[in-house]
Design a protein around this motif. Structure first.
Motif, mmCIF file in Angstrom:
data_model
loop_
_atom_site.group_PDB
_atom_site.id
_atom_site.type_symbol
_atom_site.label_atom_id
_atom_site.label_comp_id
_atom_site.label_asym_id
_atom_site.label_seq_id
_atom_site.Cartn_x
_atom_site.Cartn_y
_atom_site.Cartn_z
ATOM 1 N N GLU A 1 12.728 86.588 65.158
ATOM 2 C CA GLU A 1 13.758 86.856 66.159
ATOM 3 C C GLU A 1 13.170 87.534 67.395
ATOM 4 O OE1 GLU A 1 18.004 89.263 66.716
ATOM 5 O OE2 GLU A 1 17.139 88.975 64.718
ATOM 6 N N ALA A 2 12.255 88.470 67.181
ATOM 7 C CA ALA A 2 11.641 89.177 68.312
ATOM 8 C C ALA A 2 10.828 88.225 69.175
ATOM 9 C CB ALA A 2 10.756 90.309 67.797
ATOM 10 N N THR A 3 10.079 87.325 68.524
ATOM 11 C CA THR A 3 9.274 86.366 69.289
ATOM 12 C C THR A 3 10.158 85.387 70.027
ATOM 13 O OG1 THR A 3 7.409 86.539 67.754
ATOM 14 C CG2 THR A 3 7.534 84.552 69.097
ATOM 15 N N ARG A 4 11.236 84.946 69.384
ATOM 16 C CA ARG A 4 12.129 83.981 70.029
ATOM 17 C C ARG A 4 12.761 84.590 71.276
ATOM 18 N NH1 ARG A 4 15.088 82.875 65.932
ATOM 19 N NH2 ARG A 4 13.636 81.292 65.234
ATOM 20 N N LYS A 5 13.195 85.834 71.170
ATOM 21 C CA LYS A 5 13.781 86.489 72.344
ATOM 22 C C LYS A 5 12.746 86.662 73.453
ATOM 23 C CE LYS A 5 17.772 89.012 70.564
ATOM 24 N NZ LYS A 5 18.439 90.330 70.486
ATOM 25 N N ALA A 6 11.536 87.019 73.067
ATOM 26 C CA ALA A 6 10.473 87.195 74.067
ATOM 27 C C ALA A 6 10.151 85.868 74.752
ATOM 28 C CB ALA A 6 9.226 87.777 73.407
ATOM 29 N N MET A 7 10.170 84.771 73.993
ATOM 30 C CA MET A 7 9.892 83.462 74.588
ATOM 31 C C MET A 7 11.024 83.044 75.524
ATOM 32 S SD MET A 7 7.823 81.002 75.041
ATOM 33 C CE MET A 7 6.577 81.161 73.760
ATOM 34 N N MET A 8 12.260 83.303 75.134
ATOM 35 C CA MET A 8 13.374 82.962 76.015
ATOM 36 C C MET A 8 13.318 83.793 77.302
ATOM 37 S SD MET A 8 16.644 82.172 73.556
ATOM 38 C CE MET A 8 16.578 83.704 72.644
ATOM 39 N N SER A 9 12.909 85.038 77.181
ATOM 40 C CA SER A 9 12.759 85.876 78.367
ATOM 41 C C SER A 9 11.671 85.336 79.290
ATOM 42 C CB SER A 9 12.426 87.309 77.945
ATOM 43 O OG SER A 9 12.250 88.136 79.068
ATOM 44 N N ALA A 10 10.545 84.934 78.695
ATOM 45 C CA ALA A 10 9.451 84.369 79.495
ATOM 46 C C ALA A 10 9.880 83.057 80.140
ATOM 47 C CB ALA A 10 8.225 84.148 78.609
ATOM 48 N N ALA A 11 10.618 82.240 79.398
ATOM 49 C CA ALA A 11 11.107 80.977 79.948
ATOM 50 C C ALA A 11 12.097 81.221 81.077
ATOM 51 C CB ALA A 11 11.759 80.138 78.851
ATOM 52 N N SER A 12 12.922 82.243 80.926
ATOM 53 C CA SER A 12 13.885 82.589 81.972
ATOM 54 C C SER A 12 13.174 82.958 83.263
ATOM 55 C CB SER A 12 14.756 83.756 81.497
ATOM 56 O OG SER A 12 15.613 84.200 82.516
ATOM 57 N N ASP A 13 12.124 83.753 83.145
ATOM 58 C CA ASP A 13 11.366 84.173 84.318
ATOM 59 C C ASP A 13 10.721 82.969 85.006
ATOM 60 O OD1 ASP A 13 10.465 86.261 86.004
ATOM 61 O OD2 ASP A 13 8.507 86.211 85.056
ATOM 62 N N ALA B 1 9.554 74.218 76.700
ATOM 63 C CA ALA B 1 10.704 73.707 75.949
ATOM 64 C C ALA B 1 10.374 73.493 74.473
ATOM 65 C CB ALA B 1 11.216 72.420 76.592
ATOM 66 N N PRO B 2 9.221 72.897 74.119
ATOM 67 C CA PRO B 2 8.874 72.818 72.689
ATOM 68 C C PRO B 2 8.751 74.190 72.031
ATOM 69 C CG PRO B 2 7.567 71.248 73.933
ATOM 70 C CD PRO B 2 8.289 72.094 74.936
ATOM 71 N N TYR B 3 8.237 75.179 72.760
ATOM 72 C CA TYR B 3 8.157 76.529 72.193
ATOM 73 C C TYR B 3 9.549 77.086 71.912
ATOM 74 C CZ TYR B 3 3.138 77.138 73.235
ATOM 75 O OH TYR B 3 1.778 77.049 73.262
ATOM 76 N N LEU B 4 10.502 76.783 72.792
ATOM 77 C CA LEU B 4 11.859 77.277 72.593
ATOM 78 C C LEU B 4 12.515 76.671 71.355
ATOM 79 C CD1 LEU B 4 13.136 77.257 76.290
ATOM 80 C CD2 LEU B 4 12.703 79.274 74.879
ATOM 81 N N LYS B 5 12.043 75.510 70.945
ATOM 82 C CA LYS B 5 12.593 74.857 69.759
ATOM 83 C C LYS B 5 11.787 75.164 68.496
ATOM 84 C CE LYS B 5 14.935 70.966 71.972
ATOM 85 N NZ LYS B 5 15.147 69.501 71.942
ATOM 86 N N ALA B 6 10.688 75.867 68.647
ATOM 87 C CA ALA B 6 9.816 76.142 67.511
ATOM 88 C C ALA B 6 10.378 77.257 66.636
ATOM 89 C CB ALA B 6 8.426 76.525 68.006
ATOM 90 N N ASP B 7 9.913 77.283 65.403
ATOM 91 C CA ASP B 7 10.274 78.356 64.491
ATOM 92 C C ASP B 7 9.564 79.637 64.944
ATOM 93 O OD1 ASP B 7 11.426 79.608 62.339
ATOM 94 O OD2 ASP B 7 9.818 79.072 60.954
ATOM 95 N N ALA B 8 10.250 80.768 64.841
ATOM 96 C CA ALA B 8 9.662 82.037 65.270
ATOM 97 C C ALA B 8 10.499 83.175 64.729
ATOM 98 C CB ALA B 8 9.615 82.106 66.798
ATOM 99 N N GLY C 1 20.276 85.758 79.254
ATOM 100 C CA GLY C 1 21.344 86.277 78.410
ATOM 101 C C GLY C 1 21.020 86.134 76.936
ATOM 102 N N ALA C 2 20.492 84.972 76.554
ATOM 103 C CA ALA C 2 20.124 84.749 75.152
ATOM 104 C C ALA C 2 19.043 85.724 74.710
ATOM 105 C CB ALA C 2 19.649 83.311 74.966
ATOM 106 N N ALA C 3 18.165 86.096 75.636
ATOM 107 C CA ALA C 3 17.089 87.031 75.316
ATOM 108 C C ALA C 3 17.512 88.484 75.481
ATOM 109 C CB ALA C 3 15.890 86.748 76.222
ATOM 110 N N GLU C 4 18.737 88.704 75.980
ATOM 111 C CA GLU C 4 19.227 90.043 76.308
ATOM 112 C C GLU C 4 18.275 90.732 77.290
ATOM 113 O OE1 GLU C 4 20.680 92.292 72.957
ATOM 114 O OE2 GLU C 4 21.141 90.454 71.849
ATOM 115 N N ASP C 5 17.863 89.971 78.284
ATOM 116 C CA ASP C 5 16.908 90.425 79.295
ATOM 117 C C ASP C 5 17.674 90.726 80.586
ATOM 118 O OD1 ASP C 5 14.992 90.723 81.248
ATOM 119 O OD2 ASP C 5 13.879 88.903 80.762
ATOM 120 N N HIS C 6 18.099 91.987 80.722
ATOM 121 C CA HIS C 6 18.881 92.389 81.885
ATOM 122 C C HIS C 6 18.104 92.222 83.184
ATOM 123 C CE1 HIS C 6 22.514 94.618 80.240
ATOM 124 N NE2 HIS C 6 22.940 94.160 81.393
#
Length: 444
Positions: free
Chosen positions: A195-207, A186-193, A237-242
């Motif tokens: 756009e590519a890193t943020r999407k990758a982190m949201m995808s990892a968090a989703s998994d 959760a702190p990583y999701l709120k961190a500065d990053a 969805g936020a990560a566009e991770d189908h």
């Protein structure tokens, strides 16, 4: 006492349901048993509720869920004439909701509350267009900047937790996953990053949310599992991770079909397939196998067999291209074949397919091995093969002491129930005595 007024809201819903008071009570009892807190209400209790007696606080969600399932729509506390429970408003955003969920799940003092959550058939599941690209769901600019090394660490930790779950069950691994979500992800999701890193982190968090929800299903806390699954959908969805979006919808379908909510299972399985327009052969087998199981449970024989053929053909293509360890494989396909045959009334065929699944399963999947060997034994028992069933139950017991799993516990408890009337048979007696030494609490 004389000032009590009949509950008009509940009465209106009750009339719409078309139930008798006895049937209403039975449905409430059924949901309580599903939750793991059995009740024994009868018709007179329903009469009292309609007459204005307020049901116990812990029973009100059972009543609402029973009505929601019957009426095929959400039923709120207010509509049923119940007071709104305190603190019932949802958390503001994706990350805040994830923090709230994880903190409940990792705290030993809150686990009883979490465990009392209910599987909801009226759950609003977002579609891909509703969640895709929702970057505003995640606040940025807080804490420190992250990069791909942090993403890689979350992915690696998720893989490690998944392996622990496969080998030892989710009872101990889920609180670990919840703590990791709260304290690190959760702190990583709120961190500065970027756009590519943020999407990758949201995808990892989703998994990770999907995995944590799956472990909650294994433990039988189905309401909390649904909440994890919804967070997984939002983040995917936020990560566009189908891939994770479709996998999560399918996981929700598996949960529903195992609880015997066939229509919901089929709706979710179809949604998963529809959201994956460019699935490769292994993913297509993964999705079609679940569509087959759900179709069979609702009695749609033609589509069940069609989806099973699709899954089989797709698996042949996948296996010819690669041997993918750790994903949908021939053992899983044979499991679905067994489930379809069982739902369609072919018990012997179900036994044969489950035996083949057991032969093909990788040894690392110990928890699955215990659960599905228990299921195989139950089906052998059902066709009159007592001694074969006892032999299979023995193999499940070989691994059982190493597994901490609610679903494994259910299979062993069912074994005790089934063989108890047959203890004059020496084979059954030997199994019973061995199992009682290994799992005395489940023998009660």
């Amino acid at each position: 006492m004389g000032d009590r007024q009949p509950n008009e809201g509940l009465t209106r819903l009750y009339r719409e349901s078309g139930w008798t008071q006895r049937r209403f009570a039975q449905e409430v009892n059924r949901i309580a048993t599903e939750r793991g807190t059995p009740t024994r209400y009868q018709g007179p209790s329903v009469h009292q509720w309609l007459d204005g007696h307020m049901p116990k606080t812990e029973v009100q969600p059972l009543i609402l869920e029973a009505l929601s399932r019957r009426l095929r729509r959400p039923v709120t506390h207010a509509q049923a004439g119940f007071p709104q429970p305190p603190g019932d408003s949802p958390a503001a955003g994706t990350v805040d909701g994830l923090l709230d969920l994880g903190e409940q799940d990792m705290s030993p003092t809150r686990r009883s509350v979490v465990g009392a959550s209910l599987f909801s058939v009226a759950l609003a599941v977002p579609g891909w267009p509703e969640v895709v690209g929702r970057m505003e769901a995640v606040a940025t600019g807080q804490t420190r900047r992250i990069g791909m090394p942090e993403v890689d660490m979350v992915v690696a930790m998720t893989e490690q937790i998944s392996q622990l779950d496969d080998q030892f069950g989710g009872r101990h691994a889920r609180p670990m996953a919840a703590a990791f979500l709260v304290n690190t992800v959760a702190p990583y999701l709120k961190a500065d990053a970027s756009e590519a890193t943020r999407k990758a982190m949201m995808s990892a968090a989703s998994d990770l949310c999907y995995l944590t929800g799956y472990m909650a299903v294994d433990e039988g806390v189905h309401g909390i599992a649904q909440r994890y699954y919804l967070k997984a959908l939002e983040l995917a969805g936020a990560a566009e991770d189908h891939l994770t979006f479709c996998t999560t919808l399918r996981g929700m379908s598996v949960q529903a079909v195992d609880l015997r909510h066939g229509p919901e299972a089929l709706r979710l399985a179809d949604a998963a397939a529809a959201a994956s327009p460019q699935a490769g052969p292994r993913m297509r087998a993964f999705l079609a196998g679940q569509q087959a199981h759900a179709s069979a449970q609702v009695g749609d024989r033609a589509n069940a067999l069609r989806y099973l053929r699709e899954a089989d053909a797709a698996m042949e293509k996948a296996e010819s291209r690669e041997k993918a360890f750790g994903s949908y494989d021939p053992a899983a396909l044979n499991y679905h074949t067994s489930q379809v045959r069982f739902e369609l009334g072919d018990m012997r065929g179900a036994v044969e397919a489950m035996q083949q699944s057991d032969k093909l399963r990788y040894s690392i999947y110990r928890r699955t091995r215990v659960k599905e060997r228990g299921l195989l034994a139950e089906r052998q028992f059902a066709i009159g093969h007592l001694e074969a069933a006892c032999a299979t139950w023995h193999t499940a017991l070989d691994d059982f002491p190493l597994v901490q799993s609610g679903r494994a516990d259910q299979r062993i408890a069912e074994m005790f129930r089934l063989i108890r009337p047959h203890l004059k048979n020496p084979t059954a007696r030997h199994l019973y005595e061995r199992a009682r030494a290994i799992a005395p609490k489940l023998a009660a």
